[in-house]
Structures are given as C-alpha cells and as structure tokens.
Design an enzyme around this catalytic site. Sequence first.
Site, PDB file in Angstrom:
ATOM      1  N   ASP A  15       0.861  -1.171   0.000  1.00  6.33           N
ATOM      2  CA  ASP A  15       0.000   0.000   0.000  1.00  6.33           C
ATOM      3  C   ASP A  15       0.909   1.237   0.000  1.00  6.33           C
ATOM      4  O   ASP A  15       2.110   1.131   0.268  1.00  6.33           O
ATOM      5  CB  ASP A  15      -0.888  -0.035   1.242  1.00  6.33           C
ATOM      6  N   ASP A  30      -0.146   5.255   0.927  1.00  8.01           N
ATOM      7  CA  ASP A  30      -0.382   6.198   2.019  1.00  8.01           C
ATOM      8  C   ASP A  30      -0.580   5.457   3.335  1.00  8.01           C
ATOM      9  O   ASP A  30      -1.415   4.557   3.447  1.00  8.01           O
ATOM     10  CB  ASP A  30      -1.621   7.042   1.740  1.00  8.01           C
ATOM     11  N   ASP A  73      -1.815  -0.981   5.874  1.00  5.42           N
ATOM     12  CA  ASP A  73      -1.987  -0.323   7.163  1.00  5.42           C
ATOM     13  C   ASP A  73      -3.429  -0.275   7.630  1.00  5.42           C
ATOM     14  O   ASP A  73      -3.716   0.305   8.678  1.00  5.42           O
ATOM     15  CB  ASP A  73      -1.428   1.102   7.108  1.00  5.42           C
TER      16      ASP A  73
END
Length: 232
Positions: free
Chosen positions: A14, A16, A176
């Site tokens: 991922d 951001d 995240d």
Amino acid sequence: MMRKLENHRAILFDLDGTLVDANPDIAEAARRMLAELGEPPRSDEEIGRFVGKGIGVLVERALNIGRREHTEAEIAAALERFITHYAAVNGQQATVYPHVREVLEGLRAQGVPMACVTNKAAVFTVPLLQKLGLSGFFACIVSGDTLPQKKPEPEPLLHSCRELGVAPAQAVMIGDSDNDALAARRAGIPVWLVRGGYSEGIAVDSIDCDGLLSSFADLPDLLAFSRSRVPT
C-alpha cells in the site's frame, strides 16, 4: 519472535500510511477546499481518519461527517476543488516513513518483484512516488483508477500478481488498514499491517490479518525471500 513468511516470491505495498505519510498534503488540500466552499475547517487528525477509500470518499466524509448532509452536486463540486488543490500541494510535505527506503533497496538488491497498490488516483500516485524517489522500486503500480475496482475489492491485488508473474499465494501484502486486509483476504494473499498508518479510526490490532509490524525495519527478517524463489 515473528514467524517468517515462507514460499513468497513477490510483495505488494500500500502507499499512504504504509510507505509514505501523505496526510500533511491531503489535509492541506482539504483545508483549502473547505475554506473555498465556506465550510468549517477540519484538523489533520480528522482528515487522516477519512483517508483510505479514495478521494471521492474522503471529500464526502470531510463534508458530511458530524455535519449536514450535502447534495451529490455539492460533493461533486467539492471534489473538483479538492483535486485542484491536491495537485498543487501533492508531495510538498509528504515524507517517506523511517526505514522504508532502505528496506525497498534491500529487496530490490535481492531481485524481489514489488508492486505499489493504492486507492490514490494515478494523477497523484505517480508524481508522489517520483518526487519521493520511490517509483523505481516498483515493477507494477496500481492506482485507484487503474481498474474499475478499488481496494477492498481483490482485483487490484490480483492484477498486480498477474503483472509480476506470480500466483496470489506466492505474494504478500503489506498495508496499514482494514481496506488492505480485506482486499488481501478476498484475493487469497497473506497480509501484514504496519502500526501507525491510516486505519480509518479502526484499531489496527483489531483487524483480521496475519501479523503486525511495529517498525518497517522488521520486514526483511519477516520475509524469508531467497533468490531461488524469485522469478527470473
């Protein structure tokens, strides 16, 4: 001691909240958008909780959560303003998280194929990766508008695996948020989550995943890659 992930030949990241802290730029663009529309401001922390499902959802959340419901036309107009402002500030304050660059360099030196899979639109993803010097690490970049589907749907991850030439079970996803975990589960890909990213207000240790990383520096020891497993 963390259990090593064996028999994996590629890694999907991922963007951001995992590789990059882009929230200062996103929050600045949202502040400018809200001010231009005469809407009350939002804090950086609030905006951080809205990140994860693409800028359309972010703008809608920034306008509506805890406030009056805006019309579709109002949200569409606000989205246009956000896009303009974010294009102007993208990459200005964003930073690469500690240890990320060194870990990516080490994986590249091993010949490990890597992909970046994000819900951020390509018009923002590619310039951000380039400004931060990360674009060269990835053989495949899947943005939020690369396919008709975004995470948490599995298609972006499955597309990345096809591009890297590996089966889903041979890849591992590092993210995240619940968005990343759901997409990975649906794709049949193991998933580990980093602490301290953008988890949309959800406690990361409550998300169904295969493990948690307190520091990106732990990743090389977790991923037991060897040259014999890396496709040539």
